[in-house]
Design a protein around this motif. Structure first.
Motif, PDB file in Angstrom:
ATOM      1  N   CYS A  12       0.839  -1.195   0.000  1.00 14.33           N
ATOM      2  CA  CYS A  12       0.000   0.000   0.000  1.00 14.33           C
ATOM      3  C   CYS A  12       0.878   1.250   0.000  1.00 14.33           C
ATOM      4  O   CYS A  12       1.662   1.475   0.930  1.00 14.33           O
ATOM      5  CB  CYS A  12      -0.917  -0.011   1.222  1.00 14.33           C
ATOM      6  SG  CYS A  12      -1.760   1.535   1.548  1.00 14.33           S
ATOM      7  N   LYS A 169     -11.726  -2.878  -3.336  1.00 20.54           N
ATOM      8  CA  LYS A 169     -10.960  -4.067  -2.978  1.00 20.54           C
ATOM      9  C   LYS A 169     -10.314  -4.713  -4.202  1.00 20.54           C
ATOM     10  O   LYS A 169      -9.180  -5.187  -4.134  1.00 20.54           O
ATOM     11  CB  LYS A 169     -11.875  -5.076  -2.272  1.00 20.54           C
ATOM     12  CG  LYS A 169     -12.393  -4.613  -0.934  1.00 20.54           C
ATOM     13  CD  LYS A 169     -11.295  -4.550   0.110  1.00 20.54           C
ATOM     14  CE  LYS A 169     -10.875  -5.927   0.532  1.00 20.54           C
ATOM     15  NZ  LYS A 169      -9.952  -5.896   1.695  1.00 20.54           N
ATOM     16  N   GLU A 172      -7.334  -2.693  -5.024  1.00 22.47           N
ATOM     17  CA  GLU A 172      -6.254  -3.016  -4.093  1.00 22.47           C
ATOM     18  C   GLU A 172      -5.564  -4.328  -4.475  1.00 22.47           C
ATOM     19  O   GLU A 172      -4.343  -4.443  -4.402  1.00 22.47           O
ATOM     20  CB  GLU A 172      -6.807  -3.141  -2.671  1.00 22.47           C
ATOM     21  CG  GLU A 172      -6.884  -1.847  -1.903  1.00 22.47           C
ATOM     22  CD  GLU A 172      -7.093  -2.092  -0.418  1.00 22.47           C
ATOM     23  OE1 GLU A 172      -7.711  -3.112  -0.057  1.00 22.47           O
ATOM     24  OE2 GLU A 172      -6.621  -1.269   0.374  1.00 22.47           O
TER      25      GLU A 172
END
Length: 345
Positions: A12, A169, A172
């Motif tokens: 991240c 999501k 991600e």
């Protein structure tokens, strides 16, 4: 003094910035940099903090931001099989519930499935948002995602709330895979560094580190070994695999007085070579340093975006709140009187 730690599982970018900012504030730390591609943090510090203390403090910081990330002195295996983690399995189960909710007409069951699918997909996002709110660390991406999707639920847009969390999501997931792919490519490239050099000392061939080879040494390169330094062939002839440096798949034939470069591999016959440049000044060493230090300094644009986001995010949230409150409190408008919003009742 410099110390490098590996952050296994950190993919991240925003979390990397948070880790770096907090490490920078540690007593004794003068500068730090998190390299997301190599999954590492390089910390410059003085003697007031030991390596052991620095490691413990870094672990505490990383644990508070990304609990699943492991801090270590050695690089570990970053590869994770597809859908192997519990989080991935819960997301898949949430997608199945979401798909079921879209095709069911009974309103109560439909709503229950939407709520369940939302929490299976985004439970970790909501948990981080609540945790950060309790510790007064607001206005990160977790808070914004939770705020936006809860707002969608409140106005009756249940499918949109789940879909927004699902798209986040999925984004991600692809970001993580992209970072891991880049990371493996970088580490694979760094592995071309020669492990040893064969030189003659007192009539014997001995193995030394390439960095210990001097301009006065004569280097012997056996078949299958990597050439440790830049030099000139003084005895023998062979064929070299130069693809690691040039990308050229065609092997290159070299003869006496031909120049050879560190990182290329001897394929055909042993040769003897004279050192032209030590390993530190070789083309390979310079290339590896460029790769390792490619992201040690943030670009001016990245610095600007980081600072801008700290102001932009709370301002946008405040404006959105005012847009809801002002018409109701000042202009005496009913809360649910918007033509594009469904009445939750």
């Amino acid at each position: 003094m410099k110390q490098k730690f590996y952050l296994q599982g950190l993919n991240c970018a925003n979390c990397a910035i948070k880790v770096q900012d907090r490490v920078d504030k540690l007593k004794g730390v003068t500068l730090s940099h998190v390299d997301l591609v190599t999954g590492s943090i390089v910390i410059e510090h003085d003697e007031s903090i030991s390596i052991h203390e620095l490691e413990n403090e870094t672990k505490k910081i990383v644990k508070s931001i990304e609990p699943d990330v492991v801090v270590s002195l050695e690089k570990g295996d970053e590869h994770h099989p597809l859908f192997s983690t519990l989080n991935h399995r819960l997301v898949i189960f949430g997608i199945l519930l979401f798909a079921s909710a879209l095709i069911i007409s009974q309103s109560r069951i439909r709503l229950m499935l939407f709520v369940l699918s939302y929490f299976f997909i985004g439970y970790d996002i909501v948990f981080k948002a609540v945790k950060n709110t309790i510790t007064l660390k607001w206005f990160d991406e977790n808070f914004l995602m939770t705020l936006a999707t809860f707002g969608a639920f409140m106005i009756g847009e249940h499918p949109e709330a789940v879909a927004v969390m699902l798209f986040y999501k999925v984004g991600e997931y692809f970001q993580d895979r992209s970072v891991e792919h880049s990371r493996r490519s970088i580490f694979k490239l760094l592995e071309i560094k020669p492990m040893f050099a064969m030189i003659e000392k007192n009539g014997l061939l001995i193995k030394v580190d390439p960095s210990e080879v001097t301009g006065e040494d004569i280097v012997y390169v056996k078949v299958g070994d990597s050439i440790p330094v830049d030099g000139v062939v003084i005895e023998g002839q062979t064929t070299l695999d130069t693809s690691s440096l040039t990308g050229e798949s065609q092997p290159k034939d070299v003869f006496e007085n031909d120049e050879v470069f560190a990182g290329t591999i001897n394929l055909l016959a042993p040769i003897k070579m004279k050192v032209v440049k030590t390993y530190e000044h070789s083309a390979l060493s310079k290339m590896l340093k460029l790769i390792e230090n490619a992201s040690t300094k943030k670009a001016n644009t990245e610095k600007f975006i980081t600072k801008f986001a700290k102001v932009y995010t709370p301002v946008v949230v405040l404006l959105a709140l005012l847009l809801v409150v002002i018409p109701v409190m000042i202009f005496n408008q009913p809360f649910n009187r918007f033509p594009h919003v469904k009445n939750p009742a």
